[in-house]
Design a protein around this motif. Structure first.
Motif, PDB file in Angstrom:
ATOM      1  N   VAL A   4      28.358 -59.482  14.821  1.00  0.00           N
ATOM      2  CA  VAL A   4      27.034 -58.430  14.773  1.00  0.00           C
ATOM      3  C   VAL A   4      25.765 -59.305  14.999  1.00  0.00           C
ATOM      4  O   VAL A   4      25.503 -60.348  14.623  1.00  0.00           O
ATOM      5  CB  VAL A   4      27.011 -58.131  13.367  1.00  0.00           C
ATOM      6  N   VAL A   5      24.852 -58.714  15.940  1.00  0.00           N
ATOM      7  CA  VAL A   5      23.503 -59.032  16.149  1.00  0.00           C
ATOM      8  C   VAL A   5      22.633 -58.037  15.418  1.00  0.00           C
ATOM      9  O   VAL A   5      22.599 -56.892  15.784  1.00  0.00           O
ATOM     10  CB  VAL A   5      23.306 -59.031  17.669  1.00  0.00           C
ATOM     11  N   ARG A   6      21.769 -58.747  14.637  1.00  0.00           N
ATOM     12  CA  ARG A   6      20.851 -57.799  13.693  1.00  0.00           C
ATOM     13  C   ARG A   6      19.494 -58.109  14.339  1.00  0.00           C
ATOM     14  O   ARG A   6      19.223 -59.346  14.764  1.00  0.00           O
ATOM     15  CB  ARG A   6      20.781 -58.471  12.398  1.00  0.00           C
ATOM     16  N   LEU A   7      19.126 -57.075  15.013  1.00  0.00           N
ATOM     17  CA  LEU A   7      17.837 -56.850  16.076  1.00  0.00           C
ATOM     18  C   LEU A   7      16.737 -56.158  15.304  1.00  0.00           C
ATOM     19  O   LEU A   7      17.012 -54.974  14.818  1.00  0.00           O
ATOM     20  CB  LEU A   7      18.231 -56.469  17.198  1.00  0.00           C
ATOM     21  N   ALA A  38      17.570 -61.672  16.209  1.00  0.00           N
ATOM     22  CA  ALA A  38      16.486 -61.830  17.141  1.00  0.00           C
ATOM     23  C   ALA A  38      15.328 -60.684  16.663  1.00  0.00           C
ATOM     24  O   ALA A  38      15.288 -59.781  16.096  1.00  0.00           O
ATOM     25  CB  ALA A  38      16.918 -61.277  18.413  1.00  0.00           C
ATOM     26  N   VAL A  39      14.155 -60.980  17.054  1.00  0.00           N
ATOM     27  CA  VAL A  39      13.007 -60.293  16.633  1.00  0.00           C
ATOM     28  C   VAL A  39      12.088 -59.948  17.979  1.00  0.00           C
ATOM     29  O   VAL A  39      11.612 -60.854  18.607  1.00  0.00           O
ATOM     30  CB  VAL A  39      12.129 -60.850  15.720  1.00  0.00           C
ATOM     31  N   ARG A  89      17.630 -66.585  16.693  1.00  0.00           N
ATOM     32  CA  ARG A  89      18.444 -67.682  16.410  1.00  0.00           C
ATOM     33  C   ARG A  89      19.322 -68.250  17.438  1.00  0.00           C
ATOM     34  O   ARG A  89      19.875 -69.432  17.332  1.00  0.00           O
ATOM     35  CB  ARG A  89      19.225 -67.122  15.098  1.00  0.00           C
ATOM     36  N   TYR A  90      19.390 -67.746  18.518  1.00  0.00           N
ATOM     37  CA  TYR A  90      20.319 -68.073  19.472  1.00  0.00           C
ATOM     38  C   TYR A  90      19.244 -68.888  20.601  1.00  0.00           C
ATOM     39  O   TYR A  90      18.052 -68.583  20.540  1.00  0.00           O
ATOM     40  CB  TYR A  90      20.877 -66.801  20.248  1.00  0.00           C
ATOM     41  N   PRO A  91      19.659 -69.970  21.054  1.00  0.00           N
ATOM     42  CA  PRO A  91      19.069 -70.514  22.333  1.00  0.00           C
ATOM     43  C   PRO A  91      18.283 -69.550  23.192  1.00  0.00           C
ATOM     44  O   PRO A  91      19.042 -68.591  23.689  1.00  0.00           O
ATOM     45  CB  PRO A  91      19.793 -71.573  22.785  1.00  0.00           C
ATOM     46  N   VAL A 218      18.346 -52.894  13.620  1.00  0.00           N
ATOM     47  CA  VAL A 218      19.564 -52.219  14.132  1.00  0.00           C
ATOM     48  C   VAL A 218      20.412 -53.513  14.097  1.00  0.00           C
ATOM     49  O   VAL A 218      20.224 -54.540  14.300  1.00  0.00           O
ATOM     50  CB  VAL A 218      19.548 -51.408  15.364  1.00  0.00           C
ATOM     51  N   GLU A 219      21.805 -52.950  13.745  1.00  0.00           N
ATOM     52  CA  GLU A 219      23.113 -53.925  14.068  1.00  0.00           C
ATOM     53  C   GLU A 219      23.618 -53.520  15.319  1.00  0.00           C
ATOM     54  O   GLU A 219      24.163 -52.200  15.147  1.00  0.00           O
ATOM     55  CB  GLU A 219      23.609 -53.870  12.891  1.00  0.00           C
TER      56      GLU A 219
END
Length: 224
Positions: A4-7, A38-39, A89-91, A218-219
């Protein structure tokens, strides 16, 4: 297992809350509470007196232990700036800024390549104009950029309208999710759109008084 990506997208109004006070730590507390991967941030200051000369994107990234990129849309003397920021949080392997057309306040599109566990995806961040005709031209410029990208894409930001669509990015939260004004939200100005590579499993607007907007979270998961 699905990853899951929490954006989260958030117009932070340079940290000025509903009480009229600029307190960036309140913005940081909102982000920490919902722990996004990510934001996309709009109305971010860099070295402006009204926000105590802070580099707000860098400060928030340090609070959260995240990577960041900042893209100024307005600049004074090359030092005092205002614009867009992406935290991740990702490069972040690539960062681009595209000025958008318009005769009023300068607007732009920020693009970052985020190296997710399942592969790289593009996160686009923007804050569109207040004028309808100008906003339509800006949206078309964004569509051209989206068409030039290959792979998963997510667009987030303050669109200043509820009626905008991007055919290239048909995946969007269902229903009406108002984000403005934060003390009595009625208008869903803050939006997230994703390419067909994604599906949305959750979307909500967390309560927060750290800005005149609410964040939208959103997820997403990459579709099989």
């Amino acid at each position: 297992m699905e990853r899951v990506v929490r954006l989260l997208t958030y117009n932070i109004q340079h940290g000025k809350g509903v009480d009229g006070k600029v307190r960036l730590r309140r913005v940081a507390a909102v982000l920490q509470r919902y722990n996004p991967d990510a934001v996309a941030l709009q109305e971010v200051d860099r070295h402006l007196p009204r926000s105590y000369l802070r580099h707000q994107a860098r400060a928030l990234a340090r609070y959260l232990g995240m990577h960041f990129v900042f893209a100024p849309t307005l600049s004074w003397l090359g030092i005092c700036q205002y614009g867009l920021a992406i935290l991740s949080r990702y490069p972040i392997s690539e960062h681009q800024y595209y000025p958008l057309p318009g005769a009023h306040e300068p607007r732009g599109l920020q693009s970052a390549s985020l190296d997710h566990d399942a592969g790289t995806f593009f996160l686009l961040n923007t804050h569109l104009g207040l004028n309808f005709q100008e906003r339509e031209k800006q949206a078309e410029a964004i569509r051209e950029t989206i068409r030039s990208l290959s792979g998963p894409v997510v667009l987030a930001g303050d669109m200043n309208t509820e009626r905008l669509t991007f055919p290239e990015l048909p995946v969007t939260p269902p229903g009406h999710l108002p984000t403005f004004p934060s003390y009595r939200p009625r208008f869903g100005l803050d939006r997230i759109f994703a390419s067909r590579h994604w599906r949305i499993t959750k979307a909500f607007t967390p309560p927060a008084g750290a800005s005149d907007h609410l964040p939208l979270l959103v997820e997403l998961v990459l579709a099989n």
